[in-house]
Design a protein around this motif. Structure first.
Motif, mmCIF file in Angstrom:
data_model
loop_
_atom_site.group_PDB
_atom_site.id
_atom_site.type_symbol
_atom_site.label_atom_id
_atom_site.label_comp_id
_atom_site.label_asym_id
_atom_site.label_seq_id
_atom_site.Cartn_x
_atom_site.Cartn_y
_atom_site.Cartn_z
ATOM 1 N N TRP A 25 -11.664 2.666 14.374
ATOM 2 C CA TRP A 25 -12.199 3.248 13.151
ATOM 3 C C TRP A 25 -12.722 4.655 13.364
ATOM 4 O O TRP A 25 -12.648 5.497 12.470
ATOM 5 N N GLN B 142 -3.964 0.949 2.660
ATOM 6 C CA GLN B 142 -4.750 -0.216 2.854
ATOM 7 C C GLN B 142 -4.118 -1.383 2.156
ATOM 8 O O GLN B 142 -3.080 -1.286 1.555
ATOM 9 N N GLY C 153 -11.370 2.529 1.516
ATOM 10 C CA GLY C 153 -11.126 2.644 2.944
ATOM 11 C C GLY C 153 -12.426 2.594 3.723
ATOM 12 O O GLY C 153 -13.312 1.792 3.455
ATOM 13 N N ALA C 154 -12.586 3.509 4.667
ATOM 14 C CA ALA C 154 -13.798 3.549 5.489
ATOM 15 C C ALA C 154 -14.948 4.259 4.795
ATOM 16 O O ALA C 154 -16.043 4.322 5.333
ATOM 17 N N HIS D 119 -11.832 -3.208 5.283
ATOM 18 C CA HIS D 119 -12.246 -1.858 4.915
ATOM 19 C C HIS D 119 -13.631 -1.860 4.296
ATOM 20 O O HIS D 119 -14.439 -0.971 4.561
ATOM 21 N N SER E 8 -8.284 9.012 4.279
ATOM 22 C CA SER E 8 -7.563 8.006 4.827
ATOM 23 C C SER E 8 -6.261 8.499 4.966
ATOM 24 O O SER E 8 -5.905 9.059 4.063
ATOM 25 N N THR F 142 -6.099 8.172 4.927
ATOM 26 C CA THR F 142 -5.961 8.129 5.304
ATOM 27 C C THR F 142 -5.367 8.380 5.731
ATOM 28 O O THR F 142 -5.777 7.985 5.340
ATOM 29 N N ASP G 98 -12.277 -2.034 -2.854
ATOM 30 C CA ASP G 98 -11.070 -2.165 -2.047
ATOM 31 C C ASP G 98 -10.670 -3.626 -2.054
ATOM 32 O O ASP G 98 -11.537 -4.506 -2.134
#
Length: 389
Positions: free
Chosen positions: A84, A38, A122-123, A146, A34, A5, A141
């Motif tokens: 996002w 996070q 993350g995403a 996330h 990312s 991120t 995660d």
């Protein structure tokens, strides 16, 4: 600092208490894709000691354990689609050459391509890529937001059978998955947030013999043009310093956690010890070492930072300068967007609440050549790969 991120990176980095933290795939302190760190709760017991160590550094999660943490700067809803979208789009785009460094390493030492883990997913940008080569991907995660975003992004394209999700910090993955069940473990932007000794022990147990561990970190967006870098990069660095210095404050325990993360970044991950009894074929590749990898250093921290190296004899090391590495073409608005998702709670990051930051953005715009004019950015990065014995 994989979306990840650049995230990225933050919650307080505390020592001596359980804290919440994520990997910033991007620090943001970014997975992958990312910037941002996070929420990664980290606990560790180091053999021969009686203290615990915790790191908490996140762009999307903040602790409320002490009065100093009462204002939640980084909480972002999983339903905030604009955030996002910006978060993913302002991460560096890992190119095929980068992933091939990992795949070629794995192919040289293993014939199994069944299960890959993305630690601190993350995403989910890295998950998407791993799914092109491995039969199944585990996305893990500690940040439930996330995981919710990753599920929404990945299940429609991969299907529920190709990807699974584990709510866990990296050091606890062995509690959720059988020993020897993974062929590859990837951790983007996450290692500086974890207790490296506990994490490595976990990863070694999770991997099959011959399996691959790959962890990496990228730093600040950096002007590719060297002349422009000399004139304008100090402004980007100044915005970084001004924002991070607002966060790196508080209790001694919290500051100690930030110090650990800062020293890990300043070491370009060389501080991570890969015991030859457990790991072989260690490769450490660094890109653009003339740029700044740490998202924050002594100027923001206000205390000394001491890089360390645990590189062993026989490990392969290489430095590469490449102004086109993971290149991004941004105008000033896109640079502002990068800072907005790096520091989602700080209006100062947009130049709206801090006169000095606003001045720096205005000066940056002149270096860009005006509104709408783009400049190319590259990224400092380091990748470490190793084979599980």
């Amino acid at each position: 600092m994989r979306s990840t991120t650049y995230r990225h990176l933050i919650a307080p980095l505390q020592r001596g208490s359980r804290s919440s933290l994520r990997q910033h795939h991007g620090l943001a302190i970014s997975g992958r894709g990312s910037t941002g760190f996070q929420r990664c709760a980290i606990r560790s017991q180091v053999p021969g000691t009686m203290h615990t160590r915790a790191r908490c550094f996140s762009s999307t999660a903040t602790l409320r354990e002490e009065a100093e943490d009462s204002e939640n700067f980084w909480r972002v809803s999983a339903d905030d689609s604009q955030f996002w979208h910006d978060y993913v789009s302002t991460r560096p785009s890992y190119n095929a050459a980068f992933y091939n460094e990992i795949y070629n390493h794995h192919n040289a030492h293993s014939s199994k391509w069944e299960v890959a883990h993305d630690v601190g997913c993350g995403a989910g940008q890295v998950c998407e890529e791993l799914a092109t080569r491995f039969a199944h991907v585990v996305a893990s995660d500690i940040n439930d937001t996330h995981l919710a975003v990753a599920k929404r992004r990945l299940i429609p394209s991969l299907g529920a059978k190709r990807i699974s999700f584990t709510h866990s910090m990296g050091e606890d993955l062995i509690k959720h998955h059988a020993p020897g069940s993974a062929d590859l473990i990837a951790a983007a932007e996450a290692m500086v947030l974890m207790d490296e000794h506990v994490a490595l022990e976990n990863f070694h147990r999770l991997l099959r013999p011959g399996g691959t561990l790959a962890f990496w970190f990228y730093g600040r967006p950096t002007f590719s043009d060297l002349k422009l870098r000399a004139k304008a990069q100090p402004l980007i660095d100044g915005i970084m310093v001004r924002n991070w210095s607002k966060v790196i404050r508080g209790s001694e325990r919290r500051i100690a956690g930030f110090k650990r993360a800062a020293e890990g970044m300043a070491s370009w991950l060389d501080y991570v010890p890969l015991d030859p009894e457990s790991w072989s074929n260690v490769r450490r590749i660094k890109w653009n070492t003339s740029a700044t990898l740490p998202f924050f250093g002594e100027e923001a921290c206000g205390f000394p930072i001491h890089p360390t190296s645990n590189v062993k004899p026989g490990e392969y090391t290489e430095e590469r300068e490449d102004p086109n590495w993971w290149k991004n073409e941004w105008d000033i608005a896109e640079l502002r967007r990068y800072f907005r998702v790096l520091f989602p709670g700080f209006k100062e990051a947009l130049g709206e609440g801090d006169q000095e930051i606003n001045r720096m953005f205005q000066e940056l715009e002149s270096h860009f050549g005006g509104e709408g004019k783009t400049q190319q950015f590259t990224w400092p990065a380091v990748l470490v790969t190793a084979t599980r014995k």
